[in-house]
Motif scaffolding. Structure first.
Motif, PDB file in Angstrom:
ATOM      1  N   MET A   1      82.998 -12.775  40.416  1.00  0.00           N
ATOM      2  CA  MET A   1      82.307 -14.037  40.667  1.00  0.00           C
ATOM      3  C   MET A   1      81.651 -13.998  42.048  1.00  0.00           C
ATOM      4  SD  MET A   1      83.803 -17.938  40.726  1.00  0.00           S
ATOM      5  CE  MET A   1      85.174 -17.488  41.778  1.00  0.00           C
ATOM      6  N   LYS A   2      80.410 -14.448  42.110  1.00  0.00           N
ATOM      7  CA  LYS A   2      79.661 -14.479  43.371  1.00  0.00           C
ATOM      8  C   LYS A   2      79.420 -15.937  43.777  1.00  0.00           C
ATOM      9  CE  LYS A   2      76.380 -11.913  41.641  1.00  0.00           C
ATOM     10  NZ  LYS A   2      75.132 -11.106  41.512  1.00  0.00           N
ATOM     11  N   ILE A   3      79.645 -16.213  45.055  1.00  0.00           N
ATOM     12  CA  ILE A   3      79.488 -17.573  45.572  1.00  0.00           C
ATOM     13  C   ILE A   3      78.573 -17.565  46.788  1.00  0.00           C
ATOM     14  CG2 ILE A   3      80.670 -19.490  46.717  1.00  0.00           C
ATOM     15  CD1 ILE A   3      83.023 -19.092  44.949  1.00  0.00           C
ATOM     16  N   LEU A   4      77.649 -18.518  46.840  1.00  0.00           N
ATOM     17  CA  LEU A   4      76.780 -18.707  47.989  1.00  0.00           C
ATOM     18  C   LEU A   4      77.199 -19.993  48.701  1.00  0.00           C
ATOM     19  CD1 LEU A   4      74.266 -18.048  49.715  1.00  0.00           C
ATOM     20  CD2 LEU A   4      72.918 -19.362  48.063  1.00  0.00           C
ATOM     21  N   ILE A   5      77.352 -19.925  50.026  1.00  0.00           N
ATOM     22  CA  ILE A   5      77.726 -21.074  50.844  1.00  0.00           C
ATOM     23  C   ILE A   5      76.533 -21.437  51.725  1.00  0.00           C
ATOM     24  CG2 ILE A   5      79.328 -21.969  52.573  1.00  0.00           C
ATOM     25  CD1 ILE A   5      81.266 -19.681  51.699  1.00  0.00           C
ATOM     26  N   VAL A   6      76.034 -22.658  51.568  1.00  0.00           N
ATOM     27  CA  VAL A   6      74.904 -23.123  52.381  1.00  0.00           C
ATOM     28  C   VAL A   6      75.383 -24.279  53.246  1.00  0.00           C
ATOM     29  CG1 VAL A   6      72.545 -24.008  52.387  1.00  0.00           C
ATOM     30  CG2 VAL A   6      73.294 -22.473  50.544  1.00  0.00           C
ATOM     31  N   ASP A   7      75.534 -24.011  54.544  1.00  0.00           N
ATOM     32  CA  ASP A   7      75.986 -25.023  55.497  1.00  0.00           C
ATOM     33  C   ASP A   7      75.496 -24.607  56.882  1.00  0.00           C
ATOM     34  OD1 ASP A   7      77.875 -26.503  57.405  1.00  0.00           O
ATOM     35  OD2 ASP A   7      78.502 -27.316  55.474  1.00  0.00           O
ATOM     36  N   ASP A   8      75.113 -25.580  57.701  1.00  0.00           N
ATOM     37  CA  ASP A   8      74.553 -25.235  59.012  1.00  0.00           C
ATOM     38  C   ASP A   8      75.598 -25.102  60.110  1.00  0.00           C
ATOM     39  OD1 ASP A   8      75.144 -27.896  59.101  1.00  0.00           O
ATOM     40  OD2 ASP A   8      73.154 -28.580  59.707  1.00  0.00           O
ATOM     41  N   HIS A   9      76.874 -25.199  59.759  1.00  0.00           N
ATOM     42  CA  HIS A   9      77.941 -25.026  60.751  1.00  0.00           C
ATOM     43  C   HIS A   9      78.765 -23.782  60.405  1.00  0.00           C
ATOM     44  CE1 HIS A   9      77.027 -29.354  61.263  1.00  0.00           C
ATOM     45  NE2 HIS A   9      77.301 -29.096  62.529  1.00  0.00           N
ATOM     46  N   THR A  10      78.825 -22.861  61.348  1.00  0.00           N
ATOM     47  CA  THR A  10      79.555 -21.610  61.131  1.00  0.00           C
ATOM     48  C   THR A  10      81.016 -21.860  60.798  1.00  0.00           C
ATOM     49  OG1 THR A  10      78.086 -20.446  62.670  1.00  0.00           O
ATOM     50  CG2 THR A  10      80.175 -19.385  62.134  1.00  0.00           C
ATOM     51  N   VAL A  11      81.632 -22.808  61.512  1.00  0.00           N
ATOM     52  CA  VAL A  11      83.054 -23.063  61.297  1.00  0.00           C
ATOM     53  C   VAL A  11      83.302 -23.597  59.883  1.00  0.00           C
ATOM     54  CG1 VAL A  11      82.959 -25.430  62.217  1.00  0.00           C
ATOM     55  CG2 VAL A  11      85.110 -24.160  62.277  1.00  0.00           C
ATOM     56  N   VAL A  12      82.368 -24.382  59.358  1.00  0.00           N
ATOM     57  CA  VAL A  12      82.518 -24.899  57.996  1.00  0.00           C
ATOM     58  C   VAL A  12      82.357 -23.771  56.983  1.00  0.00           C
ATOM     59  CG1 VAL A  12      81.587 -26.474  56.258  1.00  0.00           C
ATOM     60  CG2 VAL A  12      81.762 -27.209  58.636  1.00  0.00           C
ATOM     61  N   ARG A  13      81.344 -22.918  57.194  1.00  0.00           N
ATOM     62  CA  ARG A  13      81.153 -21.776  56.285  1.00  0.00           C
ATOM     63  C   ARG A  13      82.385 -20.879  56.287  1.00  0.00           C
ATOM     64  NH1 ARG A  13      76.230 -21.415  58.957  1.00  0.00           N
ATOM     65  NH2 ARG A  13      76.773 -19.354  59.797  1.00  0.00           N
ATOM     66  N   ASP A  14      82.952 -20.649  57.475  1.00  0.00           N
ATOM     67  CA  ASP A  14      84.155 -19.813  57.557  1.00  0.00           C
ATOM     68  C   ASP A  14      85.313 -20.448  56.805  1.00  0.00           C
ATOM     69  OD1 ASP A  14      82.795 -17.986  59.102  1.00  0.00           O
ATOM     70  OD2 ASP A  14      83.644 -18.640  61.011  1.00  0.00           O
ATOM     71  N   GLY A  15      85.432 -21.774  56.920  1.00  0.00           N
ATOM     72  CA  GLY A  15      86.511 -22.472  56.228  1.00  0.00           C
ATOM     73  C   GLY A  15      86.356 -22.401  54.719  1.00  0.00           C
ATOM     74  N   ILE A  16      85.133 -22.574  54.236  1.00  0.00           N
ATOM     75  CA  ILE A  16      84.897 -22.484  52.795  1.00  0.00           C
ATOM     76  C   ILE A  16      85.133 -21.061  52.310  1.00  0.00           C
ATOM     77  CG2 ILE A  16      83.173 -22.721  50.965  1.00  0.00           C
ATOM     78  CD1 ILE A  16      81.838 -24.890  52.644  1.00  0.00           C
ATOM     79  N   ARG A  17      84.700 -20.087  53.120  1.00  0.00           N
ATOM     80  CA  ARG A  17      84.908 -18.683  52.755  1.00  0.00           C
ATOM     81  C   ARG A  17      86.394 -18.390  52.561  1.00  0.00           C
ATOM     82  NH1 ARG A  17      82.719 -13.429  53.249  1.00  0.00           N
ATOM     83  NH2 ARG A  17      80.664 -14.275  53.815  1.00  0.00           N
ATOM     84  N   ARG A  18      87.212 -18.827  53.519  1.00  0.00           N
ATOM     85  CA  ARG A  18      88.659 -18.587  53.401  1.00  0.00           C
ATOM     86  C   ARG A  18      89.237 -19.298  52.185  1.00  0.00           C
ATOM     87  NH1 ARG A  18      88.314 -19.207  59.071  1.00  0.00           N
ATOM     88  NH2 ARG A  18      88.937 -21.408  58.904  1.00  0.00           N
ATOM     89  N   LEU A  19      88.711 -20.471  51.902  1.00  0.00           N
ATOM     90  CA  LEU A  19      89.213 -21.243  50.768  1.00  0.00           C
ATOM     91  C   LEU A  19      88.886 -20.563  49.441  1.00  0.00           C
ATOM     92  CD1 LEU A  19      90.556 -23.953  49.903  1.00  0.00           C
ATOM     93  CD2 LEU A  19      88.243 -24.905  49.779  1.00  0.00           C
ATOM     94  N   VAL A  20      87.641 -20.139  49.274  1.00  0.00           N
ATOM     95  CA  VAL A  20      87.233 -19.575  47.977  1.00  0.00           C
ATOM     96  C   VAL A  20      87.768 -18.164  47.763  1.00  0.00           C
ATOM     97  CG1 VAL A  20      85.151 -20.987  47.894  1.00  0.00           C
ATOM     98  CG2 VAL A  20      85.022 -18.674  48.853  1.00  0.00           C
ATOM     99  N   GLU A  21      88.279 -17.538  48.818  1.00  0.00           N
ATOM    100  CA  GLU A  21      88.886 -16.223  48.649  1.00  0.00           C
ATOM    101  C   GLU A  21      90.139 -16.283  47.787  1.00  0.00           C
ATOM    102  OE1 GLU A  21      89.314 -14.857  52.663  1.00  0.00           O
ATOM    103  OE2 GLU A  21      87.302 -13.957  52.727  1.00  0.00           O
ATOM    104  N   ALA A  22      90.636 -17.511  47.549  1.00  0.00           N
ATOM    105  CA  ALA A  22      91.769 -17.686  46.633  1.00  0.00           C
ATOM    106  C   ALA A  22      91.330 -17.498  45.183  1.00  0.00           C
ATOM    107  CB  ALA A  22      92.391 -19.073  46.818  1.00  0.00           C
ATOM    108  N   LEU A  23      90.026 -17.520  44.938  1.00  0.00           N
ATOM    109  CA  LEU A  23      89.477 -17.324  43.601  1.00  0.00           C
ATOM    110  C   LEU A  23      89.116 -15.849  43.405  1.00  0.00           C
ATOM    111  CD1 LEU A  23      87.062 -20.411  43.596  1.00  0.00           C
ATOM    112  CD2 LEU A  23      89.326 -20.264  42.530  1.00  0.00           C
ATOM    113  N   PRO A  24      88.908 -15.422  42.174  1.00  0.00           N
ATOM    114  CA  PRO A  24      88.530 -14.015  41.925  1.00  0.00           C
ATOM    115  C   PRO A  24      87.065 -13.748  42.320  1.00  0.00           C
ATOM    116  CG  PRO A  24      88.556 -15.237  39.868  1.00  0.00           C
ATOM    117  CD  PRO A  24      89.108 -16.169  40.915  1.00  0.00           C
TER     118      PRO A  24
END
Length: 212
Positions: A1-24
């Motif tokens: 599965m491929k996910i694209l994160i569009v957000d203008d705050h690096t800290v938010v993108r990092d947080g979403i990245r860590r969160l979605v890493e729980a998915l395959p």
């Protein structure tokens, strides 16, 4: 599965990245602005895009429409700082499968992503409760066009019908006729009732100036 994160705050993108890493997830892409979002989308062709509605250099709703125009089957989850039924209705009208407030528990974003993969809609529980309350009380904002939703936000910002007409570059009669249709859809009789409704549902920022 491929996910694209569009957000203008690096800290938010990092947080979403860590969160979605729980998915395959096999690949995660990022974009920080409207100008880079479409290019990143075309390069990655994600299964799901998580899109911030409030970007520094443009509207997330505009990005949503661009991505859907590029790929009508694009699965997009809007991630917003607002638990706002007007924004939620606008996002759903423009083709978003999910709408999650940033104040919602983090697992709700994961649920929204999983639902999107199944082409199923999802709205976080707080926003969904507000939408249900609105629908039970009177006509639903989901019945409004994009232009009507925009006018609703402008009314909530304290603009008069004359000021709205001037701001949108249209005749006063056009805005007056539109407000009449809005009152019919929302089940209110007077313009003052429409303004009160706009203030009650206002998320704090005006929608972009896209047409219906």
């Amino acid at each position: 599965m491929k996910i694209l994160i569009v957000d203008d705050h690096t800290v938010v993108r990092d947080g979403i990245r860590r969160l979605v890493e729980a998915l395959p997830v096999t690949e995660i892409g990022e974009a920080e602005s409207p100008s880079t979002a479409l290019a990143a989308f075309r390069k990655l062709r994600p299964d799901v895009t998580v899109l911030d509605i409030n970007l520094k250099n443009g509207s997330g709703l505009d990005v949503l429409r661009r991505l859907r125009a590029d790929d009508p089957k694009a699965r997009i989850v809007v991630f917003s700082m607002y638990s706002d039924i007007v924004y939620a209705a606008s996002a759903r009208r423009d083709g978003a499968l999910g709408y999650v407030s940033k104040s919602a528990p983090s697992d709700e974003l994961l649920v929204a992503i999983e639902k999107a993969l199944e082409d199923q809609p999802y709205v976080d529980s707080e926003t969904a409760a507000l939408m249900a309350e609105n629908e039970n009380a009177r006509g639903s904002v989901a019945d409004l066009t994009r232009r009507e939703l925009q006018i609703l936000h402008m009314l909530g910002d304290g603009k008069s019908l004359t000021e709205i007409a001037q701001g949108l570059g249209v005749a006063y009669k056009t805005i007056a006729n539109t407000s009449t249709r809005m009152k019919e859809k929302l089940g209110v009789e007077r313009t003052s009732d429409l303004v009160r409704f706009a203030i009650e549902t206002k998320g704090g920022r005006m929608l972009d100036h896209g047409e219906d």
